[in-house]
Design a protein around this motif. Structure first.
Motif, PDB file in Angstrom:
ATOM      1  N   ASN A   1       8.092  22.231   6.156  1.00  0.00           N
ATOM      2  CA  ASN A   1       7.034  23.212   6.374  1.00  0.00           C
ATOM      3  C   ASN A   1       5.775  22.600   6.994  1.00  0.00           C
ATOM      4  OD1 ASN A   1       8.524  25.389   5.297  1.00  0.00           O
ATOM      5  ND2 ASN A   1       7.945  24.800   3.208  1.00  0.00           N
ATOM      6  N   THR A   2       5.746  21.270   7.110  1.00  0.00           N
ATOM      7  CA  THR A   2       4.596  20.589   7.710  1.00  0.00           C
ATOM      8  C   THR A   2       5.062  19.770   8.901  1.00  0.00           C
ATOM      9  OG1 THR A   2       3.542  20.423   5.528  1.00  0.00           O
ATOM     10  CG2 THR A   2       2.649  19.043   7.292  1.00  0.00           C
ATOM     11  N   THR A   3       4.837  20.305  10.066  1.00  0.00           N
ATOM     12  CA  THR A   3       5.302  19.628  11.280  1.00  0.00           C
ATOM     13  C   THR A   3       4.157  19.159  12.169  1.00  0.00           C
ATOM     14  OG1 THR A   3       5.508  21.760  12.423  1.00  0.00           O
ATOM     15  CG2 THR A   3       7.468  20.914  11.302  1.00  0.00           C
ATOM     16  N   THR A   4       2.919  19.395  11.746  1.00  0.00           N
ATOM     17  CA  THR A   4       1.751  18.930  12.494  1.00  0.00           C
ATOM     18  C   THR A   4       0.657  18.527  11.514  1.00  0.00           C
ATOM     19  OG1 THR A   4       2.228  20.432  14.339  1.00  0.00           O
ATOM     20  CG2 THR A   4       0.025  19.488  14.244  1.00  0.00           C
ATOM     21  N   ARG A   5       0.052  17.374  11.764  1.00  0.00           N
ATOM     22  CA  ARG A   5      -1.080  16.928  10.953  1.00  0.00           C
ATOM     23  C   ARG A   5      -2.130  16.305  11.857  1.00  0.00           C
ATOM     24  NH1 ARG A   5      -2.505  17.931   5.622  1.00  0.00           N
ATOM     25  NH2 ARG A   5      -3.749  16.022   5.883  1.00  0.00           N
ATOM     26  N   LYS A   6      -3.367  16.807  11.745  1.00  0.00           N
ATOM     27  CA  LYS A   6      -4.460  16.262  12.535  1.00  0.00           C
ATOM     28  C   LYS A   6      -5.070  15.036  11.873  1.00  0.00           C
ATOM     29  CE  LYS A   6      -5.793  20.687  14.615  1.00  0.00           C
ATOM     30  NZ  LYS A   6      -6.907  21.648  14.823  1.00  0.00           N
ATOM     31  N   LYS A   7      -4.950  14.952  10.559  1.00  0.00           N
ATOM     32  CA  LYS A   7      -5.495  13.828   9.802  1.00  0.00           C
ATOM     33  C   LYS A   7      -4.379  13.182   8.977  1.00  0.00           C
ATOM     34  CE  LYS A   7      -9.894  14.438  10.895  1.00  0.00           C
ATOM     35  NZ  LYS A   7     -10.745  13.392  11.534  1.00  0.00           N
ATOM     36  N   PRO A   8      -4.526  11.917   8.616  1.00  0.00           N
ATOM     37  CA  PRO A   8      -3.461  11.221   7.858  1.00  0.00           C
ATOM     38  C   PRO A   8      -3.149  11.908   6.538  1.00  0.00           C
ATOM     39  CG  PRO A   8      -5.067   9.652   8.708  1.00  0.00           C
ATOM     40  CD  PRO A   8      -5.649  11.013   8.929  1.00  0.00           C
ATOM     41  N   ALA A   9      -1.859  12.155   6.295  1.00  0.00           N
ATOM     42  CA  ALA A   9      -1.389  12.765   5.045  1.00  0.00           C
ATOM     43  C   ALA A   9      -0.499  11.782   4.306  1.00  0.00           C
ATOM     44  CB  ALA A   9      -0.625  14.056   5.344  1.00  0.00           C
ATOM     45  N   LEU A  10      -0.634  11.755   2.983  1.00  0.00           N
ATOM     46  CA  LEU A  10       0.124  10.822   2.153  1.00  0.00           C
ATOM     47  C   LEU A  10       1.583  11.252   2.067  1.00  0.00           C
ATOM     48  CD1 LEU A  10      -0.270   8.322   0.311  1.00  0.00           C
ATOM     49  CD2 LEU A  10      -0.596   9.923  -1.587  1.00  0.00           C
ATOM     50  N   VAL A  11       2.493  10.320   2.325  1.00  0.00           N
ATOM     51  CA  VAL A  11       3.930  10.578   2.209  1.00  0.00           C
ATOM     52  C   VAL A  11       4.362  10.217   0.787  1.00  0.00           C
ATOM     53  CG1 VAL A  11       6.220  10.070   3.114  1.00  0.00           C
ATOM     54  CG2 VAL A  11       4.248  10.034   4.645  1.00  0.00           C
ATOM     55  N   THR A  12       4.939  11.189   0.088  1.00  0.00           N
ATOM     56  CA  THR A  12       5.300  10.956  -1.319  1.00  0.00           C
ATOM     57  C   THR A  12       6.798  11.139  -1.530  1.00  0.00           C
ATOM     58  OG1 THR A  12       4.682  13.255  -1.802  1.00  0.00           O
ATOM     59  CG2 THR A  12       3.003  11.558  -2.165  1.00  0.00           C
ATOM     60  N   LYS A  13       7.177  12.136  -2.338  1.00  0.00           N
ATOM     61  CA  LYS A  13       8.584  12.373  -2.698  1.00  0.00           C
ATOM     62  C   LYS A  13       9.204  11.080  -3.222  1.00  0.00           C
ATOM     63  CE  LYS A  13       8.628  16.738  -1.589  1.00  0.00           C
ATOM     64  NZ  LYS A  13       8.860  17.801  -2.580  1.00  0.00           N
ATOM     65  N   ASP A  14      10.274  10.595  -2.605  1.00  0.00           N
ATOM     66  CA  ASP A  14      10.966   9.408  -3.104  1.00  0.00           C
ATOM     67  C   ASP A  14      10.124   8.136  -3.007  1.00  0.00           C
ATOM     68  OD1 ASP A  14      13.059  11.043  -3.625  1.00  0.00           O
ATOM     69  OD2 ASP A  14      14.498  10.074  -2.289  1.00  0.00           O
ATOM     70  N   LEU A  15       8.998   8.207  -2.294  1.00  0.00           N
ATOM     71  CA  LEU A  15       8.126   7.035  -2.187  1.00  0.00           C
ATOM     72  C   LEU A  15       7.025   7.038  -3.237  1.00  0.00           C
ATOM     73  CD1 LEU A  15       7.716   6.688   1.691  1.00  0.00           C
ATOM     74  CD2 LEU A  15       9.200   5.379   0.175  1.00  0.00           C
TER      75      LEU A  15
ATOM     76  N   GLY B   1       0.813  -1.203   0.000  1.00  0.00           N
ATOM     77  CA  GLY B   1       0.000   0.000   0.000  1.00  0.00           C
ATOM     78  C   GLY B   1       0.847   1.252   0.000  1.00  0.00           C
ATOM     79  N   VAL B   2       0.264   2.324   0.506  1.00  0.00           N
ATOM     80  CA  VAL B   2       0.956   3.607   0.623  1.00  0.00           C
ATOM     81  C   VAL B   2       1.060   3.968   2.097  1.00  0.00           C
ATOM     82  CG1 VAL B   2       0.214   4.434  -1.632  1.00  0.00           C
ATOM     83  CG2 VAL B   2      -1.218   4.878   0.388  1.00  0.00           C
ATOM     84  N   MET B   3       1.955   4.896   2.421  1.00  0.00           N
ATOM     85  CA  MET B   3       2.170   5.293   3.805  1.00  0.00           C
ATOM     86  C   MET B   3       1.583   6.677   4.051  1.00  0.00           C
ATOM     87  SD  MET B   3       5.629   5.207   6.112  1.00  0.00           S
ATOM     88  CE  MET B   3       6.588   6.192   4.982  1.00  0.00           C
ATOM     89  N   LEU B   4       0.895   6.809   5.185  1.00  0.00           N
ATOM     90  CA  LEU B   4       0.346   8.085   5.615  1.00  0.00           C
ATOM     91  C   LEU B   4       0.818   8.372   7.035  1.00  0.00           C
ATOM     92  CD1 LEU B   4      -2.253   6.214   4.264  1.00  0.00           C
ATOM     93  CD2 LEU B   4      -3.006   8.555   3.911  1.00  0.00           C
ATOM     94  N   CYS B   5       0.980   9.645   7.360  1.00  0.00           N
ATOM     95  CA  CYS B   5       1.446  10.022   8.690  1.00  0.00           C
ATOM     96  C   CYS B   5       0.577  11.132   9.273  1.00  0.00           C
ATOM     97  CB  CYS B   5       2.901  10.497   8.641  1.00  0.00           C
ATOM     98  SG  CYS B   5       4.104   9.181   8.353  1.00  0.00           S
ATOM     99  N   LEU B   6       0.534  11.197  10.595  1.00  0.00           N
ATOM    100  CA  LEU B   6      -0.141  12.278  11.291  1.00  0.00           C
ATOM    101  C   LEU B   6       0.462  12.437  12.678  1.00  0.00           C
ATOM    102  CD1 LEU B   6      -3.393  11.177  13.003  1.00  0.00           C
ATOM    103  CD2 LEU B   6      -2.202   9.558  11.520  1.00  0.00           C
TER     104      LEU B   6
END
Length: 487
Positions: free
Chosen positions: A109-123, A91-96
């Motif tokens: 620039n994103t150091t806080t997330r209240k809801k799961p965010a998709l991790v992309t870039k090299d992934l 699957g894909v990875m999400l972080c919060l």
């Protein structure tokens, strides 16, 4: 964002400490003298021969046959590890949560997330099969056996060359000694990362810490900023697990090897007197992987089937279904009520040996258990609601969470807990301060709540893990999940 070379950080256990920036080092595993369990077979055989005595051809033939059998056994075990990994869904990875040190992988620039965010870039486009959350870093393993890391690198636990602090905030490939290696399992602690290859080799990077500071990893008081193979292990390893500052490994012969900090007894093989860093040999004893000796039951020597770690504890499940534990027991999280706070030798735990367990997940002071029927139990410290029993009360025996049914995986952070059911729905409970629960609020949740967010609406959750301040989710499209199930 540029940070100073020395900065103040928090460990997964919540303690504040000063961590030094690591220097790049590339070394092989150099440890203390080997025990008989780790000594190469050739050394043991040679030690028993008298000089000048002619060798016995029958003995040579027997030894050759034994080597052939061991070689075949290793090939079969390698095949089993590969097949088990290849059968995992991807699957894909999400972080919060809170990610001021880059552990969300979403950029500086994103150091806080209240809801799961998709991790992309090299992934981007990568098929991820395993995710783990360290204290303040994150690790994932892709379908093509590659390891990616991001987060706080103060102790070298990212395992890659960081030339700018910005690189800590985005996923990057771990190379070095892992190049060309087929990694099939990963684990992570406060400031270390471990990887297991398909041929049973273990690679480590980062450092263990104790109450005095940096303990080292394979060399005393030294950071390993790149993957280092544990060459002192003479047997193939089939499972790895990490606590806050220790690693437990099951060998192909059913023995459990441990290394790391032993101050709370979590290694299960070093006496209390030698576990506090004061003696000259303490670091040697801790950093050299050696086997735990499990007490015999009914005149039978136990063999490990599985091993799990809490931040300060180790749990071993044997092939007969018995459970042994060692480490911190101050909230009875080992399942030993009305007993001492620390167990420096493994003890049989009758309260945990009465049913077949599928999975344990240990936090700082609590334990979440999943049985083969899909029911979830909890014990230990109840503050912040991390037991999920609708109260803050401590519990000294496994207690069932009535609202959870048909669960296939559980997970924990330091003070939070998670569960995933067979339909791909995930649940979270515990401390809300760090926004790890997807509720969007800082309130604690005393009972399991469904994890939610726009990025989960069309996805099924495969696994959830927690660090000291953040949560990591592995999820796939619901259409793919329907095809492959939860296998």
């Amino acid at each position: 964002m540029v940070r100073k070379a020395t900065k103040r950080t928090k460990t997964a256990s919540g303690a504040t400490s000063m961590r030094d920036s690591p220097k790049e080092e590339d070394v092989s595993d150099q440890t203390s003298p080997q025990s008989e369990d780790n000594m190469p077979a050739s050394n043991l055989q040679g030690a028993g021969r008298r000089r000048g005595r002619p060798s016995n051809p029958l003995k040579r033939s027997s030894e050759s046959a034994q080597r052939d059998e061991e070689s075949e056994a290793k090939k079969l075990k390698k095949l089993e590890l590969l097949q088990a990994f290849d059968s995992l869904p991807h699957g894909v990875m999400l972080c919060l949560g809170t990610g001021e040190f880059g552990q969300l992988g979403l950029g500086e620039n994103t150091t806080t997330r209240k809801k799961p965010a998709l991790v992309t870039k090299d992934l981007e486009g990568k098929r991820i099969k395993k995710i783990v959350a360290g204290g303040m870093h994150t690790v994932c393993l892709t379908e093509d056996y590659q390891v990616y890391t991001f987060g706080c690198n103060d102790e070298g636990c990212l395992g890659r060359n960081i030339t700018d602090d910005e690189e800590e905030f985005e996923p990057g490939l771990v190379g070095g000694a892992l190049e060309g290696v087929r990694v099939v399992d990963i684990s992570a602690g406060d400031s270390h990362t471990a990887a297991l290859s398909d041929d049973g080799a273990v690679y480590l990077w980062g450092s263990f810490r104790d109450s005095h500071g940096k303990l080292g990893l394979v060399r005393e008081y030294k950071i390993e900023s790149a993957p280092t193979r544990l060459v002192s292990l003479n047997r193939p390893i089939v499972k790895i697990a990490s606590g806050g500052d220790h690693v437990a490994m099951i060998a192909d012969n059913g023995k459990v090897y441990t290394m790391g900090c032993s101050e709370q007894g979590q290694l299960g093989r070093i006496a209390r007197y030698f576990s506090n860093r004061g003696g000259r040999r303490t670091a040697q004893l801790c950093l050299h992987p050696n086997p735990i000796h499990l007490p015999r039951l009914n005149k039978t020597s136990p063999h490990a089937r599985d091993v799990f770690c809490g931040i300060y504890s180790t749990y071993i499940v044997t092939t007969s279904g018995d459970v042994f534990a060692c480490g911190l027991n101050n909230y009875h999280q080992l399942g030993m009520p009305n007993e001492e706070e620390d167990f420096f030798n493994p003890v049989h735990v009758p309260l945990l040996s009465d049913r077949p367990w599928k999975m344990f997940a240990g936090g700082m002071h609590h334990l979440i258990l999943l049985d083969e029927k899909g029911d979830v139990y909890a014990l230990g410290r109840g503050d912040y609601g991390m037991l999920g029993l609708d109260s803050n009360d401590n519990v000294n025996k496994p207690t069932k969470l009535p609202s959870l049914k048909n669960i296939c995986r559980v997970g924990t952070g330091s003070t939070v807990s998670y569960a995933v059911d067979v339909s791909g729905e995930a649940y979270a409970w515990g401390m809300g301060t760090n926004l790890q629960l997807t509720t969007g609020e800082e309130d604690d949740e005393l009972s399991p709540v469904a994890m939610s967010g726009k990025n989960l609406e069309d996805r099924a959750v495969l696994a959830v893990d927690g660090g000291g301040l953040h949560t990591v989710v592995l999820a796939c499209d619901k259409s793919d999940f329907a095809k492959g199930g939860d296998s």
